[in-house]
Design a protein around this motif. Structure first.
Motif, PDB file in Angstrom:
ATOM      1  N   SER A 297       0.813  -1.229   0.122  1.00 51.25           N
ATOM      2  CA  SER A 297       0.051  -0.013   0.042  1.00 51.25           C
ATOM      3  C   SER A 297       0.939   1.255   0.238  1.00 51.25           C
ATOM      4  O   SER A 297       1.970   1.246   0.192  1.00 51.25           O
ATOM      5  N   PRO A 298       0.329   2.225  -0.174  1.00 54.76           N
ATOM      6  CA  PRO A 298       1.056   3.701  -0.141  1.00 54.76           C
ATOM      7  C   PRO A 298       1.695   4.172   1.082  1.00 54.76           C
ATOM      8  O   PRO A 298       2.506   4.766   1.011  1.00 54.76           O
ATOM      9  N   ASN A 299       1.006   3.494   2.018  1.00 56.14           N
ATOM     10  CA  ASN A 299       1.612   3.682   3.391  1.00 56.14           C
ATOM     11  C   ASN A 299       2.618   2.530   3.926  1.00 56.14           C
ATOM     12  O   ASN A 299       2.816   2.213   5.158  1.00 56.14           O
TER      13      ASN A 299
ATOM     14  N   LYS B  14       3.865 -13.139  -7.056  1.00 52.49           N
ATOM     15  CA  LYS B  14       3.257 -11.945  -7.707  1.00 52.49           C
ATOM     16  C   LYS B  14       3.339 -10.892  -6.885  1.00 52.49           C
ATOM     17  O   LYS B  14       3.331 -10.987  -5.317  1.00 52.49           O
ATOM     18  N   LEU B  15       3.740  -9.495  -7.294  1.00 53.62           N
ATOM     19  CA  LEU B  15       3.922  -8.617  -6.105  1.00 53.62           C
ATOM     20  C   LEU B  15       3.426  -7.313  -7.046  1.00 53.62           C
ATOM     21  O   LEU B  15       3.670  -6.910  -8.122  1.00 53.62           O
ATOM     22  N   ALA B  16       2.892  -6.458  -6.194  1.00 49.23           N
ATOM     23  CA  ALA B  16       2.147  -5.092  -6.882  1.00 49.23           C
ATOM     24  C   ALA B  16       2.411  -4.058  -5.932  1.00 49.23           C
ATOM     25  O   ALA B  16       2.482  -4.038  -4.638  1.00 49.23           O
ATOM     26  N   PHE B  17       2.989  -2.828  -6.449  1.00 53.13           N
ATOM     27  CA  PHE B  17       3.224  -1.611  -5.990  1.00 53.13           C
ATOM     28  C   PHE B  17       2.192  -0.522  -6.364  1.00 53.13           C
ATOM     29  O   PHE B  17       1.529  -0.704  -7.243  1.00 53.13           O
ATOM     30  N   PRO B  18       2.017   0.316  -5.397  1.00 51.26           N
ATOM     31  CA  PRO B  18       0.965   1.353  -5.847  1.00 51.26           C
ATOM     32  C   PRO B  18       1.471   2.294  -6.784  1.00 51.26           C
ATOM     33  O   PRO B  18       0.973   3.177  -7.106  1.00 51.26           O
ATOM     34  N   GLY B  19       2.789   2.461  -6.972  1.00 49.50           N
ATOM     35  CA  GLY B  19       3.522   3.464  -7.658  1.00 49.50           C
ATOM     36  C   GLY B  19       4.289   3.052  -8.953  1.00 49.50           C
ATOM     37  O   GLY B  19       4.120   1.713  -9.246  1.00 49.50           O
TER      38      GLY B  19
ATOM     39  N   GLY C 114       2.241  -2.802 -13.273  1.00 49.36           N
ATOM     40  CA  GLY C 114       2.757  -2.709 -12.013  1.00 49.36           C
ATOM     41  C   GLY C 114       2.399  -3.887 -11.285  1.00 49.36           C
ATOM     42  O   GLY C 114       2.830  -4.046 -10.034  1.00 49.36           O
ATOM     43  N   ALA C 115       2.031  -5.139 -11.562  1.00 48.35           N
ATOM     44  CA  ALA C 115       1.977  -6.525 -11.054  1.00 48.35           C
ATOM     45  C   ALA C 115       3.050  -6.934 -11.590  1.00 48.35           C
ATOM     46  O   ALA C 115       3.024  -7.348 -12.835  1.00 48.35           O
TER      47      ALA C 115
ATOM     48  N   ALA D  19      12.692  -5.739  -7.361  1.00 46.92           N
ATOM     49  CA  ALA D  19      11.708  -4.856  -7.812  1.00 46.92           C
ATOM     50  C   ALA D  19      11.884  -3.586  -7.157  1.00 46.92           C
ATOM     51  O   ALA D  19      11.931  -3.590  -5.836  1.00 46.92           O
ATOM     52  N   THR D  20      12.086  -2.525  -7.901  1.00 49.01           N
ATOM     53  CA  THR D  20      11.927  -1.323  -7.265  1.00 49.01           C
ATOM     54  C   THR D  20      10.792  -0.320  -7.751  1.00 49.01           C
ATOM     55  O   THR D  20      10.656  -0.364  -8.995  1.00 49.01           O
ATOM     56  N   ALA D  21       9.956   0.081  -6.819  1.00 49.31           N
ATOM     57  CA  ALA D  21       9.026   1.162  -7.374  1.00 49.31           C
ATOM     58  C   ALA D  21       8.989   2.684  -6.578  1.00 49.31           C
ATOM     59  O   ALA D  21       9.834   2.370  -5.500  1.00 49.31           O
ATOM     60  N   GLU D  22       8.903   3.464  -7.359  1.00 46.08           N
ATOM     61  CA  GLU D  22       8.726   4.792  -6.769  1.00 46.08           C
ATOM     62  C   GLU D  22       7.449   5.508  -6.406  1.00 46.08           C
ATOM     63  O   GLU D  22       6.560   5.265  -7.207  1.00 46.08           O
ATOM     64  N   TYR D  23       7.281   5.855  -5.164  1.00 48.19           N
ATOM     65  CA  TYR D  23       6.034   6.338  -4.590  1.00 48.19           C
ATOM     66  C   TYR D  23       6.298   6.925  -3.316  1.00 48.19           C
ATOM     67  O   TYR D  23       7.341   6.440  -2.498  1.00 48.19           O
TER      68      TYR D  23
END
Length: 208
Positions: A23-25, A129-134, A146-147, A162-166
């Motif tokens: 989640s975003p938090n 499987k992994l999903a990020f909000p950003g 994003g998934a 995996a790296t995500a930006e948010y």
């Protein structure tokens, strides 16, 4: 641990299908199927031990699909540290399965590895499987909006990242990310539960 892997090869196929959404938090929710083919009548598959600190945010239900029996573990709103603790409670000593999350500014990175070198290619059905909000900025998995998906192969060591930006201040809805991954049913380290269970089954068969 190598002995456990060898026993697993003798005990039948295993299935692990893990899905997580961040989640975003920086709270992690998800679901994981841990199952094996039964070797005797009444075999209900591996049992999972859940840390007391996260029991209120987890649930399990029986899994019986395609000849595999075991459990589906669901969890919600775990911190990065709690995901690590949940994995460690089931996998206290082995280094065959590792996963961690870390934040640096607006970048969140998940990295891990799984060692399936002791399994023949026809003995494992494993998917993560992994999903990020950003926005996903880097990954060695298959990224679909994003998934991200990884399919570790038996007989190999698979490293995944995996790296995500948010930002944690973001208000982006992440419910759709959970829906994307939930159908595939924290951490790859939970696979060790199957290995330990398989070892116990083989030991019981040898005694009988």
């Amino acid at each position: 641990m190598l002995g456990v892997l060898t026993m697993l090869c003798l005990s039948g196929c295993v299935r692990v299908r893990a899905a997580m959404a961040v989640s975003p938090n920086d709270l992690v929710s998800g679901e994981i199927v841990i199952a094996a083919q039964p070797t005797r009548a009444g075999d209900q598959g591996p049992e999972l031990e859940i840390p007391d600190a996260v029991k209120a945010r987890t649930s399990t239900k029986a899994y019986n699909v395609d000849g595999y029996v075991g459990n589906t573990l669901s969890f919600h709103d775990l911190t990065f540290e709690e995901v690590r603790e949940l994995s460690s409670s089931i996998n206290p000593n082995s280094q065959h399965f590792q996963m961690s999350f870390r934040r640096s500014g607006d970048l969140v990175t998940m990295s891990g590895s799984v060692d399936l070198t002791g399994l023949p290619t026809d003995k494992a059905d494993v998917q993560i499987k992994l999903a990020f909000p950003g926005r996903v900025t880097k990954t060695d998995g298959i990224d679909e909006d994003g998934a991200i998906t990884w399919k570790p192969k038996a007989g190999e060591v698979t490293e995944f990242t995996a790296t995500a930006e948010y930002s944690t201040k973001g208000q982006s809805s992440w419910t759709r990310w959970v829906m994307i991954v939930a159908a595939s049913a924290i951490g790859v380290a939970l696979l060790v539960a199957i290995l330990a269970y398989a070892a116990r089954r083989v030991s019981l068969r040898q005694v009988q």
